[in-house]
Design an enzyme around this catalytic site. Structure first.
Site, PDB file in Angstrom:
ATOM      1  N   HIS A   1      26.798  26.909  17.722  1.00  0.00           N
ATOM      2  CA  HIS A   1      27.893  27.827  18.021  1.00  0.00           C
ATOM      3  C   HIS A   1      27.744  29.153  17.265  1.00  0.00           C
ATOM      4  O   HIS A   1      28.037  30.213  17.815  1.00  0.00           O
ATOM      5  CB  HIS A   1      29.227  27.170  17.672  1.00  0.00           C
ATOM      6  CG  HIS A   1      30.415  27.893  18.213  1.00  0.00           C
ATOM      7  ND1 HIS A   1      30.686  28.004  19.564  1.00  0.00           N
ATOM      8  CD2 HIS A   1      31.422  28.567  17.587  1.00  0.00           C
ATOM      9  CE1 HIS A   1      31.786  28.696  19.753  1.00  0.00           C
ATOM     10  NE2 HIS A   1      32.259  29.053  18.571  1.00  0.00           N
TER      11      HIS A   1
ATOM     12  N   SER B   1      32.519  33.545  21.071  1.00  0.00           N
ATOM     13  CA  SER B   1      33.582  32.554  21.186  1.00  0.00           C
ATOM     14  C   SER B   1      34.857  33.199  21.747  1.00  0.00           C
ATOM     15  O   SER B   1      34.841  33.787  22.828  1.00  0.00           O
ATOM     16  CB  SER B   1      33.817  31.906  19.814  1.00  0.00           C
ATOM     17  OG  SER B   1      34.608  30.753  19.927  1.00  0.00           O
TER      18      SER B   1
ATOM     19  N   ASP C   1      25.412  23.668  20.590  1.00  0.00           N
ATOM     20  CA  ASP C   1      26.815  24.030  20.439  1.00  0.00           C
ATOM     21  C   ASP C   1      27.705  22.847  20.808  1.00  0.00           C
ATOM     22  O   ASP C   1      27.643  22.335  21.927  1.00  0.00           O
ATOM     23  CB  ASP C   1      27.143  25.241  21.325  1.00  0.00           C
ATOM     24  CG  ASP C   1      28.515  25.828  21.026  1.00  0.00           C
ATOM     25  OD1 ASP C   1      29.289  25.190  20.285  1.00  0.00           O
ATOM     26  OD2 ASP C   1      28.802  26.918  21.527  1.00  0.00           O
TER      27      ASP C   1
END
Length: 468
Positions: A407, A261, A379
């Site tokens: 995610h 991320s 995600d």
């Protein structure tokens, strides 16, 4: 819930966050945990594991050499033209001003004189300028009606487009296999907003058992690192300098960076700054190759006390969006791995501090190291189109999709992620690419690190080296 509301009210009255994360000062450096002062008063917790290796004089293999040469032209309207300057040049319009992917679009070029092309072909798909798209993206003129004189008023005007910026990337490097028995290899893990080094627990244990030296820090305000009560401590540049200090402290001759991320941005920064020391990079659900800019209309712009009152809702939203399933197992994973357990002040400052205008498409395209992109199919934070765009822009990238992940895919599907990462560590090209239209890298696939197929919940078997 009542306690949360009372803490939020106290936060509003005192101006201080109630759930401030502070370092565990009484902890001794045990089980691989260390506390590193990156700046005066700024202390980060780092898990550093140096496995006990057998004394084996195992020389590195010769590896394979990969040569990539590109010309990137950026126009003033935001368009990006990438040309591969190899044996088979290709031209693609990859980026438009609105950010939508438009492969095989019309490229606005200076049109040739109609007399120089006596046999043009008409195409009903011609755009309003009269140009059409051929197989190579070139524009041609529509054919006149037989027996009629050419209408000069309908001739397309010549356009001279001056590029805003032109960059030529000529990279040739040797890529070798990185084994756990190689003492010159170090693997860095960088988490994102709201995480901690504990989210990498499965990966740290797996690779340390294989003999790899692993390093995983807690970002400032996360985990057991110090949490300064000043918003400037959580800007991208402040956090990037922290990661630079950690990298310079633990780096070996060959280093592998793994980011998740927001942590992908710091890995990108380090790979761009230290291309000779960074050997390979893994980007897990990192998003597209766009410059960072905080959103002006975001829930994270609310006052800290309001965010603190909303923290149960934010935690529930993160669980729903970050995992493909929202069961007791996933809730326990969040709790055990100390994920999304940061103060409201830190969360607000982190989201507001994501300003990095230099990190645009050209910045990403200049990274010369091989990169593995891992994307969880479910995600909800990062659409798959963003990782696909990233793979298009990067010089040498492979995209892998894990069908049952979201995610937090490294926590949901640790076996599949570990297998993908290990295979990428061991990968080295056999020879330079020989394809005329779609250059790909031939890979060595060790028997000990085969990619799981999509049918068993792992990644898709094919490597998607992004070329058109």
């Amino acid at each position: 819930m009542l306690t949360t509301l009372m803490d939020g009210l106290l936060c509003c009255l005192t101006g201080k966050s109630a759930n401030v994360v502070v370092p565990i000062e009484t902890s001794e450096p045990a089980d691989g945990y260390e506390f590193v002062e990156v700046k005066p008063g700024r202390v980060l917790r780092v898990r550093h594991i140096i496995p006990e290796r057998e004394v084996v004089d195992e020389p590195r293999g010769p590896g394979g050499r990969v040569h990539r040469k590109r010309k990137i032209t950026v126009y003033r309207n935001g368009q990006l033209l990438i040309e591969d300057l190899g044996d088979a040049a290709r031209q693609e319009l990859l980026h438009a001003q609105n950010g939508d992917a438009q492969p095989n679009c019309t490229v606005e070029v200076e049109l040739a004189d109609p007399s120089s092309n006596p046999t043009p072909t008409a195409d009903p798909k011609a755009d309003k300028t009269g140009s059409v798209v051929g197989t190579g993206g070139a524009a041609t003129s529509p054919a006149p009606t037989p027996g009629s004189a050419p209408d000069l008023t309908q001739q397309p005007r010549k356009r001279r487009r001056k590029p805003k910026r032109t960059v030529v990337i000529d990279s040739e490097r040797t890529i070798t296999s990185c084994k756990g028995t190689h003492a010159d290899v170090a693997v860095f893990f960088v988490h994102g907003v709201g995480g901690s080094l504990d989210i990498w627990g499965s990966q740290l244990d797996f690779f340390s058992r294989l003999g790899y030296e692993v390093i995983a820090p807690d970002l400032a305000g996360h985990g057991a690192s110090s949490a300064p009560q000043i918003a400037a401590a959580y800007t991208f540049y402040a956090l990037a300098e922290d990661m630079r200090a950690i990298f310079k402290r633990y780096a070996r001759k060959r280093n592998i960076l793994i980011g998740h991320s927001y942590g992908v941005s710091f890995c990108t920064f380090l790979a761009h700054e230290y291309p000779d020391q960074v050997h390979k990079v893994v980007m897990i659900n990192g998003g597209g190759p766009t410059a960072l800019e905080p959103s002006l209309c975001s829930i994270f712009n609310l006052p800290t006390c309001v965010l603190h009152c909303l923290s149960p809702c934010l935690a529930w939203s993160f669980l729903k969006a970050g995992f493909a399933r929202q069961g007791a197992k996933e809730k326990q994973l969040l709790k055990d791995n100390n994920a999304f357990n940061v103060s409201s002040f830190v969360l607000r400052a982190m989201m507001s501090g994501q300003y990095w205008p230099e990190g645009d498409e050209v910045y990403h395209a200049e990274i010369p190291v091989p990169i593995l992109l891992v994307h969880g199919m479910y995600d909800k934070f990062v659409p798959i189109e963003e990782d696909q765009r990233m793979a298009e822009i990067l010089l040498l990238a492979f995209l892998k999709i894990i069908n049952e992940g979201s995610h937090m895919v490294m926590m949901e599907c640790p076996e599949s992620v570990n297998t993908l990462l290990h295979e990428f560590f061991l990968w080295e090209p056999d020879s330079p690419p020989k394809s005329k239209t779609c250059p790909e890298i031939a890979t060595k696939r060790p028997e000990t690190a085969k990619i799981p197929t999509a049918s068993n919940g792992g990644a898709t078997p094919e490597s998607k080296a992004k070329t058109k």
